[in-house]
Design an enzyme around this catalytic site. Structure first.
Site, PDB file in Angstrom:
ATOM      1  CG  HIS A  28      16.683 -32.264  45.993  1.00 47.96           C
ATOM      2  ND1 HIS A  28      16.558 -30.975  46.428  1.00 47.96           N
ATOM      3  CD2 HIS A  28      15.702 -32.445  45.060  1.00 47.96           C
ATOM      4  CE1 HIS A  28      15.551 -30.385  45.779  1.00 47.96           C
ATOM      5  NE2 HIS A  28      15.016 -31.259  44.953  1.00 47.96           N
TER       6      HIS A  28
ATOM      7  CG  HIS B 180       4.473 -31.506  39.805  1.00 47.42           C
ATOM      8  ND1 HIS B 180       4.284 -32.756  39.275  1.00 47.42           N
ATOM      9  CD2 HIS B 180       3.228 -30.993  40.013  1.00 47.42           C
ATOM     10  CE1 HIS B 180       2.983 -33.001  39.158  1.00 47.42           C
ATOM     11  NE2 HIS B 180       2.320 -31.949  39.606  1.00 47.42           N
TER      12      HIS B 180
ATOM     13  CB  SER C  90      14.332 -31.601  41.104  1.00 45.06           C
ATOM     14  OG  SER C  90      13.203 -30.878  40.675  1.00 45.06           O
TER      15      SER C  90
ATOM     16  CD  GLU D 128       6.331 -24.815  38.210  1.00 43.97           C
ATOM     17  OE1 GLU D 128       6.804 -25.796  38.776  1.00 43.97           O
ATOM     18  OE2 GLU D 128       5.333 -24.197  38.639  1.00 43.97           O
TER      19      GLU D 128
ATOM     20  CG  ASP E 281      -1.655 -31.311  34.417  1.00 40.09           C
ATOM     21  OD1 ASP E 281      -0.796 -31.686  35.243  1.00 40.09           O
ATOM     22  OD2 ASP E 281      -2.858 -31.605  34.512  1.00 40.09           O
TER      23      ASP E 281
ATOM     24  CG  ASP F 180       8.702 -32.615  44.227  1.00 44.93           C
ATOM     25  OD1 ASP F 180       8.047 -32.844  45.267  1.00 44.93           O
ATOM     26  OD2 ASP F 180       9.607 -31.759  44.166  1.00 44.93           O
TER      27      ASP F 180
END
Ligand code: SAM
Length: 285
Positions: free
Chosen positions: A19, A42, A101, A119, A144, A165
């Protein structure tokens, strides 16, 4: 079915490095008066209560953001990141919540910057939708994220930051990251791509970094930067995360200096044993 829940790990040493890099890249990229697209492949739940059972279970944030929270002598980039985490808390004197994030990006992006968030987890997805509900120019997708670079690049404004991520729960994630990066660079050689990875006592992460270097050397207009921070000692059973790394493709030029100032401080403050170390290397043009 996905077992990984980021709530167990929110605010740990790996989130600090990830971050720090994300926020400082976005600070730089939002200086130019032209809209930006942020793709988070992600995204997680968006934000985390540190008093939840999940977070309290291991209290990983105690050895991450918790160690920086009260420091008044941090270098500018690190201080800026800690202040953003404070701004997400109801009371800046007490660490109670940690931003994911998407929330950090939301704090830094301008109204006409676009966000595309992916997600897959059935519990975290609705939480993420709720976190982002008020924001315009935002798509939250239960799809995805590895397909995002192919689908979303190049963006209409031709300015993009991509955070990749994954949890690396599944070993094939390492290869999927490299494929996604290659596909992304083929479509848009100026994409600023941030890849997080765990440092483990196994080969896959190191092999992935070597393959990312090759992909960036071949396909990125401005090269790459790689930063890693090792905080924990190897274990006899070979399990556990020793540290983490960020591989940045087309890095903003300010990143090298910011990390040269911050990594020695992170090594000192987040060390869990005497052998803590960091790496900062780049091949930029
Ligand atoms: N980026 C978040 C942050 O910094 O706050 C943390 C993300 S966490 C490390 C990884 C997330 O990816 C988990 O919430 C997991 O459910 C989700 N996930 C796993 N595989 C995925 C996939 N193929 N596409 C999208 N999300 C996925």
């Amino acid at each position: 079915m996905l077992a990984y829940r980021h709530a167990f790990h929110a605010g740990n040493h790996a989130d600090v490095l990830k971050h720090l890099v994300l926020t400082q890249v976005l600070r730089y990229m939002t200086q130019k008066d032209k809209p930006l697209t942020l793709i988070d492949t992600h995204a997680g739940a968006g934000g985390y209560g540190l008093d939840s059972n999940h977070a309290r279970k291991h209290a990983e944030y105690d050895d991450g953001i918790g160690r920086l929270w009260s420091r008044a002598d941090l270098p500018a980039g690190l201080a800026d990141y800690v202040n953003l985490v404070k701004a997400f808390n109801p009371d800046a004197s007490r660490l109670m919540r940690y931003p994911g994030s998407p929330t950090l990006a939301k704090m830094l992006l301008r109204a006409d910057d676009r966000m595309r968030l992916y997600e897959l987890h059935s519990t975290d997805f609705p939480l993420l939708q709720e976190t982002m509900a008020e924001r315009r120019e935002t798509a939250v997708m239960n799809r995805d994220g590895f397909g995002a670079l192919k689908a979303d690049l190049p963006p209409p404004s031709r300015r993009a930051v991509v955070l990749i991520d994954p949890s690396y729960e599944i070993k094939t994630d390492y290869a999927k990251v490299v494929t996604a990066v290659r596909e992304g660079l083929e479509r848009f050689e100026d994409a600023v791509i941030l890849v997080w990875y765990p440092q483990l006592q196994r080969l896959e992460p190191r092999e992935m970094v070597n393959r990312l270097k090759a992909a960036a050397n071949q396909g990125a207009r401005r090269g790459w930067l790689h930063a890693s921070l090792t905080v924990a000692a190897p274990t006899s059973d070979g399990f556990g995360m020793l540290g983490s790394g960020m591989f940045v493709i087309n890095p903003p030029f300010v990143l090298q200096q910011m990390l040269a100032e911050s990594l020695p401080v992170l090594k000192r403050e987040l060390a869990q044993h005497d052998g803590a170390s960091f790496v900062l290397e780049h091949n930029t043009r």
